[in-house]
Design a protein around this motif. Sequence first.
Motif, mmCIF file in Angstrom:
data_model
loop_
_atom_site.group_PDB
_atom_site.id
_atom_site.type_symbol
_atom_site.label_atom_id
_atom_site.label_comp_id
_atom_site.label_asym_id
_atom_site.label_seq_id
_atom_site.Cartn_x
_atom_site.Cartn_y
_atom_site.Cartn_z
ATOM 1 N N ARG A 273 -29.689 63.867 -88.373
ATOM 2 C CA ARG A 273 -29.955 65.300 -88.229
ATOM 3 C C ARG A 273 -31.371 65.655 -88.669
ATOM 4 O O ARG A 273 -31.699 66.825 -88.785
ATOM 5 C CB ARG A 273 -29.009 66.058 -89.160
ATOM 6 C CG ARG A 273 -27.793 66.603 -88.501
ATOM 7 C CD ARG A 273 -27.031 67.392 -89.546
ATOM 8 N NE ARG A 273 -26.178 66.498 -90.293
ATOM 9 C CZ ARG A 273 -24.881 66.676 -90.418
ATOM 10 N NH1 ARG A 273 -24.302 67.701 -89.873
ATOM 11 N NH2 ARG A 273 -24.140 65.823 -91.126
ATOM 12 N N GLU A 275 -34.313 65.172 -87.321
ATOM 13 C CA GLU A 275 -35.428 65.274 -86.378
ATOM 14 C C GLU A 275 -35.524 66.654 -85.737
ATOM 15 O O GLU A 275 -34.581 67.438 -85.791
ATOM 16 C CB GLU A 275 -35.287 64.188 -85.300
ATOM 17 C CG GLU A 275 -35.530 62.814 -85.875
ATOM 18 C CD GLU A 275 -35.559 61.699 -84.842
ATOM 19 O OE1 GLU A 275 -35.911 61.962 -83.681
ATOM 20 O OE2 GLU A 275 -35.216 60.575 -85.214
ATOM 21 N N LYS A 277 -37.345 68.653 -82.110
ATOM 22 C CA LYS A 277 -37.937 68.358 -80.797
ATOM 23 C C LYS A 277 -39.079 69.321 -80.505
ATOM 24 O O LYS A 277 -38.976 70.507 -80.786
ATOM 25 C CB LYS A 277 -36.858 68.508 -79.723
ATOM 26 C CG LYS A 277 -37.321 68.119 -78.339
ATOM 27 C CD LYS A 277 -36.181 68.123 -77.348
ATOM 28 C CE LYS A 277 -36.039 69.506 -76.732
ATOM 29 N NZ LYS A 277 -35.200 69.487 -75.515
ATOM 30 N N THR A 322 -39.997 63.852 -80.467
ATOM 31 C CA THR A 322 -39.352 64.301 -81.707
ATOM 32 C C THR A 322 -40.157 63.812 -82.916
ATOM 33 O O THR A 322 -40.810 62.764 -82.869
ATOM 34 C CB THR A 322 -37.895 63.794 -81.835
ATOM 35 O OG1 THR A 322 -37.900 62.378 -81.916
ATOM 36 C CG2 THR A 322 -37.039 64.236 -80.670
ATOM 37 N N ILE A 354 -31.768 69.962 -83.532
ATOM 38 C CA ILE A 354 -31.239 68.914 -82.657
ATOM 39 C C ILE A 354 -30.729 67.777 -83.535
ATOM 40 O O ILE A 354 -30.977 67.761 -84.747
ATOM 41 C CB ILE A 354 -32.331 68.365 -81.717
ATOM 42 C CG1 ILE A 354 -33.569 67.960 -82.537
ATOM 43 C CG2 ILE A 354 -32.710 69.355 -80.652
ATOM 44 C CD1 ILE A 354 -34.131 66.646 -82.181
ATOM 45 N N CYS A 355 -30.027 66.844 -82.925
ATOM 46 C CA CYS A 355 -29.677 65.629 -83.673
ATOM 47 C C CYS A 355 -29.695 64.464 -82.712
ATOM 48 O O CYS A 355 -29.690 64.652 -81.498
ATOM 49 C CB CYS A 355 -28.323 65.774 -84.344
ATOM 50 S SG CYS A 355 -26.991 65.680 -83.189
ATOM 51 N N LYS A 356 -29.755 63.279 -83.273
ATOM 52 C CA LYS A 356 -29.774 62.073 -82.440
ATOM 53 C C LYS A 356 -28.509 61.286 -82.734
ATOM 54 O O LYS A 356 -28.198 61.030 -83.905
ATOM 55 C CB LYS A 356 -31.015 61.252 -82.786
ATOM 56 C CG LYS A 356 -31.277 60.136 -81.796
ATOM 57 C CD LYS A 356 -32.648 59.525 -82.004
ATOM 58 C CE LYS A 356 -32.681 58.706 -83.271
ATOM 59 N NZ LYS A 356 -33.926 58.011 -83.486
ATOM 60 N N SER A 396 -29.550 55.852 -77.608
ATOM 61 C CA SER A 396 -29.569 57.078 -78.404
ATOM 62 C C SER A 396 -29.711 58.275 -77.484
ATOM 63 O O SER A 396 -30.430 58.205 -76.488
ATOM 64 C CB SER A 396 -30.763 57.101 -79.350
ATOM 65 O OG SER A 396 -30.767 55.985 -80.181
ATOM 66 N N VAL A 398 -30.449 62.619 -77.677
ATOM 67 C CA VAL A 398 -30.765 63.805 -78.477
ATOM 68 C C VAL A 398 -29.934 64.951 -77.913
ATOM 69 O O VAL A 398 -29.943 65.181 -76.697
ATOM 70 C CB VAL A 398 -32.269 64.130 -78.405
ATOM 71 C CG1 VAL A 398 -32.562 65.481 -79.052
ATOM 72 C CG2 VAL A 398 -33.073 63.031 -79.080
ATOM 73 N N GLU A 401 -27.644 70.110 -82.295
ATOM 74 C CA GLU A 401 -27.066 69.738 -83.589
ATOM 75 C C GLU A 401 -25.608 70.188 -83.745
ATOM 76 O O GLU A 401 -24.808 69.511 -84.374
ATOM 77 C CB GLU A 401 -27.926 70.384 -84.678
ATOM 78 C CG GLU A 401 -27.497 70.104 -86.074
ATOM 79 C CD GLU A 401 -28.271 70.981 -87.071
ATOM 80 O OE1 GLU A 401 -28.861 70.424 -87.978
ATOM 81 O OE2 GLU A 401 -28.292 72.210 -86.922
#
Length: 422
Positions: A273, A275, A277, A322, A354-356, A396, A398, A401
Amino acid sequence: MALIVHKYGGTSMGSTERIRNVAKRVAKWARAGHQMVVVPSAMSGETNRLLGLAKELSPASTTPALLRELDMIASTGEQVSVGLLAIALQAEGLEAVSYTGWQVPVRTDSSFTKARIQSIDDARVRADLAAGRVVIIAGFQGLDENDNITTLGRGGSDTSAVAVAAAMKAHECLIYTDVDGVYTTDPRIVPEARRLATVSFEEMLEMASLGSKVLQIRSVEFAGKYRVPLRVLSSFTPWDIDIAEEARSGTLITFEEDEKMEQAVVAGIAFNRDEAKITVLGVPDKPGIAFQILGPVAEANIDIDVIIQNVSHDGKTDFSFTVHRNDYARTIELLNTKVVPQTAATNVVGDPKICKVSIVGIGMRSHVGVASKMFRVLADEGINIQMITTSEIKTSVVIDEKYMELAVRALHKAFDLDQPTG
Ligand code: ADP
Ligand code: ASP
Ligand code: MG
């Protein structure tokens, strides 16, 4: 008689009662005839508390002068831990001596708050071990070439322990923590997550780099480089369990390709969590544009992760990447001042929420369709993918979140990670 390194995390060191338990466990290993080096973290919450004090005085500054002081402050947490553990061991009737990183010394480069270990002088530690003492070395800290105190980045005690084990050619490095091993994903998010008896070094490296904080990435890198036998296990088992049983528990990081016939395609799911963008809109699509945008960002020492450049329309394109969330505001400002005027970009927009989410497995090398299955699972949940990045053993995405937990749970189930393997 073997040289063993134990590392105890913040929760394991969280109270005097828990420190007493750590001491009893270490004493058991020492009495079984092992030479023991122990690397504890600061008591849980302590590093956050210390850094919080600094933030109260200077909320936004990230100057090198400030970072130096942050390390001065944060390193004190581990100094308290080593002293307390030495006292607890002495109370158990053992000879024990504690050292800070700079007393060993553990030498690092000068990147305050994220320093890298360069060398460890083990002479003093060896002399203590030879004299029958348990040696306790503060995790997370070192000393640069100008004798400034440095720290190794959050979670850095893992790296201290593995680096000590590597320098001393320890028989094994045991990372004691508040879970009983490495799981298919964070068991706090997915209760059905399963403990892995073994995980390959490559998978562990990816999981750690993609957000599984059970091991700091650099500790895994060290283990790989120096082939340090590494195991993650629980510090919450009764301290007096059978030592042979304890030595087999948890998760072993393996360096050989697993010989199991049924290699799971996906070994685990990681998420991050941290990162944000950023998109630079309407830049001219011509040679050198990536460098023009990312050059100043790299120069400002900001790490870039996922990068996407879209197809161009009328000679213009959009460019997204990111960065760490802590660097978000700084990067946007930098782009607005240094990149927009030079490139005639139309605008800079961003999204810090955002999250990855990543699937990881060496089995992905030999199986096709794994990524597309991931995309289908996310589509079925109505989750929009904003960016994608792949390597041989990971994919991965993106995403927003707010869908993180949903995505992790759905993928965990779809890839049968909740099912026992054969
Ligand atoms: P310590 O203080 O002992 O270093 P950390 O909090 O740094 O402990 O790391 C342990 C935590 O890592 C666990 O409590 C768990 O929530 C989290 N974690 C994230 N991913 C995983 C995973 N794949 N397997 C096990 N734990 C994980
Ligand atoms: N105490 C440090 C931290 O909280 C190092 C560690 O726990 O590994 O990040
Ligand atoms: Mg940790």
